[in-house]
Design a protein around this motif. Structure first.
Motif, PDB file in Angstrom:
ATOM      1  N   SER A 112      36.109  39.697  34.584  1.00 44.02           N
ATOM      2  CA  SER A 112      36.721  40.220  35.808  1.00 44.02           C
ATOM      3  C   SER A 112      35.832  41.609  36.280  1.00 44.02           C
ATOM      4  O   SER A 112      35.619  41.640  37.436  1.00 44.02           O
ATOM      5  CB  SER A 112      38.212  40.452  35.511  1.00 44.02           C
ATOM      6  N   GLY A 130      39.219  38.696  40.360  1.00 46.99           N
ATOM      7  CA  GLY A 130      39.337  39.063  39.038  1.00 46.99           C
ATOM      8  C   GLY A 130      40.446  38.486  38.102  1.00 46.99           C
ATOM      9  O   GLY A 130      40.115  38.140  37.066  1.00 46.99           O
ATOM     10  N   LEU A 131      41.471  38.022  38.928  1.00 44.95           N
ATOM     11  CA  LEU A 131      42.521  37.312  38.048  1.00 44.95           C
ATOM     12  C   LEU A 131      42.078  35.909  37.680  1.00 44.95           C
ATOM     13  O   LEU A 131      42.523  35.231  36.611  1.00 44.95           O
ATOM     14  CB  LEU A 131      43.942  37.466  38.880  1.00 44.95           C
ATOM     15  N   VAL A 133      39.008  34.863  37.664  1.00 47.11           N
ATOM     16  CA  VAL A 133      38.086  34.869  36.649  1.00 47.11           C
ATOM     17  C   VAL A 133      38.494  35.173  35.259  1.00 47.11           C
ATOM     18  O   VAL A 133      37.993  34.339  34.222  1.00 47.11           O
ATOM     19  CB  VAL A 133      36.929  35.812  37.047  1.00 47.11           C
ATOM     20  N   GLY A 134      39.372  35.964  35.036  1.00 48.10           N
ATOM     21  CA  GLY A 134      40.075  36.307  33.914  1.00 48.10           C
ATOM     22  C   GLY A 134      40.871  35.102  33.189  1.00 48.10           C
ATOM     23  O   GLY A 134      40.508  34.619  32.290  1.00 48.10           O
ATOM     24  N   ALA A 266      42.860  40.645  32.324  1.00 55.68           N
ATOM     25  CA  ALA A 266      42.422  41.044  33.776  1.00 55.68           C
ATOM     26  C   ALA A 266      43.661  41.758  34.423  1.00 55.68           C
ATOM     27  O   ALA A 266      43.408  42.937  35.053  1.00 55.68           O
ATOM     28  CB  ALA A 266      42.302  39.527  34.675  1.00 55.68           C
TER      29      ALA A 266
END
Length: 371
Positions: A112, A130-131, A133-134, A266
């Motif tokens: 992230s 970011g979330l 991808v996390g 994340a």
């Protein structure tokens, strides 16, 4: 004739037998007794140090639940533990011993941070990317030991622990070399516009963690997919005979478990100060999550409660130290005792002799009632 008809009458659909009810009560009583025993022994240790345990525990509660701000801090401290606890619960329900929650947590946060800093993302887009991808990278990091297990038969406890170290050193490479903040061993902070909003005293991630816990409970205990996961966990051979795709389900358990931990990483990055990767980020959360899952008897809702308890102990320990002058190591001792008693109690109540004794108690009560 009437008595015979009563005996032959079928029980209500979904009703639990007396033996099942007793087992269910024991799964609730065991962790409660474990906590009480740990607190009693903790009180004895505090008393041996010449301090007042009642004053100490009162200070601990005041330091963790004394006002709205302290409650928020406790919730935020419990948040990552809820995610790693749920990750362990889901994996263990499928008979998969995922000890890589920490690595998956770190990998989700690292990925992230990399994407946000690499593409200069800000605002809601940074949070959304970011979330996601996390979740993806946490799942992928768990997928690798899953593949090694189903294709090569490698022990997942060993491989997941090894992957923890790889994730840890990858994160270190990011914050020391790729995105070092002015030469310091840390990444730049995530953009202020990308910080999670506060909901009451805590950040939005706490609400996400609790909702996810309820969702995981529903999936495990109220869906056909969850039934298959539990069936594989109880007996892979029987599940395979009944036509369940055991290898696929094991792999899915790994991926979903890792995705939950990665999401937690994340959220920790975007929700909690200092909003950056640095030395110690995510440290201990994975193994605490395993302990939480075991204390909660592999129940997702129980995992939320136990994580909140750990949050109270962690946040209130500092206040207890300042008020009565005992080291915060006392809290670690209490937490360790809770884990020991809970695991030992869970193993004890499943012993054939103990089960037979509990069943005999039920029969004795019936005999007394008839008499």
């Amino acid at each position: 004739m009437a008595d015979n008809k009563k005996k032959a009458a079928p029980s209500k659909k979904g009703a639990l037998s007396e033996e099942q009810l007793r087992e269910k009560r024991l799964t609730i009583i065991t962790p409660v007794v474990s906590v009480l025993l740990a607190l009693i022994i903790g009180a004895i240790i505090i008393a041996c140090l010449g301090k007042n345990p009642i004053t100490g525990y009162a200070a601990m509660l005041k330091g963790s639940l004394g006002d709205i701000g302290k409650i928020g801090k406790t919730l935020e401290r419990a948040c990552p533990l809820i995610f790693t606890g749920l990750a362990a619960v889901f994996a263990y329900k499928c008979g998969v011993f995922n000890l890589g929650g920490e690595g998956q947590f770190i990998m989700g946060a690292s990925a992230s941070a990399y994407f946000v800093l690499k593409f200069g993302l800000t605002g809601p887009s940074a949070i959304a990317v970011g979330l996601v991808v996390g979740i993806v990278f946490g799942g992928l990091w768990a997928l690798l030991p899953g593949i090694l297990k189903i294709t090569r038969g490698l022990n997942e406890m060993i491989t997941t622990i090894m992957f923890n170290y790889i994730a840890l050193y990858f994160m270190e490479f990011l914050y020391k070399n790729v995105y070092s903040d002015q030469g310091l061993p840390q990444t730049p902070a995530m953009p202020k516009s990308a910080h999670l909003l506060d909901i009451g005293p805590a950040h939005f991630g706490v609400l996400v963690a609790i909702i996810l816990g309820i969702l995981v409970w529903y999936v495990i205990f109220r869906t056909s997919f969850g039934f298959k996961i539990r069936a594989v966990g109880m007996s892979p051979t029987a599940a395979k005979v009944n036509g369940f795709p055991v290898r696929t389900l094991v792999l899915l358990a790994f991926v979903i478990s890792g995705a939950i931990a990665g999401l937690g990483g994340a959220i920790e990055l975007f929700g909690k100060t200092p909003f950056r990767l640095a030395d110690g980020f995510g440290s201990g959360f994975g193994f605490d999550g395993v302990a939480i899952a075991l204390i909660a008897q592999l129940n997702p809702l129980g995992a939320i409660v136990v994580a909140l308890l750990f949050g109270v102990l962690s946040t209130g320990g500092t206040m207890m130290q300042s008020v009565i002058g005992v080291p915060t190591a006392i809290i670690d001792i209490i937490r360790g005792l809770i884990i020991i008693f809970a695991v030992a109690g869970m193993a004890l109540v499943k012993l054939p002799k103990i089960k037979a004794y509990i069943a005999s108690l039920g029969k004795n009560k019936k005999a007394e009632v008839k008499a």
